[in-house]
Design a protein around this motif. Structure first.
Motif: not given
Length: 298
Positions: A130-135, A150-159
């Motif tokens: 949750g914190v990273v979204k606020t950041f 969009g980068y955040m969602a991409l990285c979650w899929g990559f991880g």
């Protein structure tokens, strides 16, 4: 119309995404997904290694897999409150370091309780989901925030892809790769330690970069900047309204002026024309037509 067309034709310039901040965000998002999913391929084998009877393997595998998110369920609001008190940077770095330490400890688990406890404590101590979204919301503006999220969602899929891949390839290395990992090595004693070490390298990289280069986002400055943007937007809206009142219909206004001027000229011409009953000697009296015969006498 002209102002609206100009606004649509020239959208505001896109602010460049801050690279260091987004690199840490990428590490966090990738590490969160990888730390959650890397054990899925081998957790049933781990539970069997703890001596659990076969009919209970699925039950306790689910306990281990879900304990991480159960911990985050209880701690998410606490970490949000903590961010408002001490700042986002220390919370993010603490979450990254907790992921490194507790992921490695999970690989050293010798029984079912240690495995469940390490995953649950990791969820408690890591509130970065949750914190990273606020950041991201604080280090971006309206021109680039969509790209950053969009980068955040991409990285979650990559991880979520590399996590299970590492877990499946690197678990039980002493039996899979005996030439590299001999039977008397630590990886034979703890057969699931190697994927934990490799997965922990992802948040460790983010922590190393963040400890030196990650700034605390200036919330007050950003809020004042937002107020300035709101004021500018209000001024632009007022200017647009003024332009609409005075020049939205320039062609209609010009046609109306031309029509009024033409009517005025016609009125002047009519008023300047002498009346038809003026004297016979007047130069403007009508002349008899040639084909109507002589004019009648007096």
């Amino acid at each position: 119309y002209d102002h609206f067309t100009a606004t649509m034709a020239s959208p505001p310039a896109v602010t460049p995404i801050p690279r260091v901040e987004m690199f840490v965000v990428i590490c966090i998002s990738t590490a969160e997904a990888a730390a959650y999913t890397f054990m899925f391929p081998f957790v049933p084998f781990m539970v069997r290694g703890f001596g659990v009877v076969e009919e209970d393997v699925g039950l306790y595998s689910g306990w281990i897999a879900s304990s991480f998110m159960v911990g985050q369920l209880f701690s998410s609001f606490l970490w949000g409150w903590t961010c408002d008190r001490i700042g986002i940077r220390p919370v993010m770095l603490f979450g990254l370091s907790s992921t490194v330490v507790l992921t490695v400890l999970f690989g050293f688990s010798g029984n079912l309780f240690q495995a469940i406890a390490s995953r649950f404590v990791l969820g408690i101590l890591n509130g970065n989901v949750g914190v990273v979204k606020t950041f991201i919301g604080l280090v971006t503006d309206e021109t680039n925030e969509a790209q950053a999220f969009g980068y955040m969602a991409l990285c979650w899929g990559f991880g979520s892809i590399i996590g299970p891949t590492l877990g499946g390839l690197l678990s039980q290395p002493a039996s899979k790769y005996p030439d590299v990992f001999p039977e008397n090595s630590i990886f034979a004693t703890f057969p699931f330690l190697l994927p934990c070490l490799v997965t922990a390298a992802i948040p460790a990289t983010g922590f190393a970069v963040g400890i030196f280069y990650l700034p605390e986002p200036p919330r007050v400055a950003l809020q004042s900047g937002q107020a300035e943007r709101d004021a500018a937007a209000a001024a632009a809206a007022a200017e647009t309204s003024k332009d609409t009142e005075m020049g939205t219909y320039p062609l209609i206004k010009a046609d109306a002026d031309d029509a009024a001027e033409q009517l005025a000229e016609e009125d002047m011409a009519v008023s300047a024309r002498p009346p038809s009953g003026a004297g016979a000697g007047s130069d403007s009296s009508p002349r008899p037509s040639e084909d109507c015969g002589p004019a009648p006498g007096p």
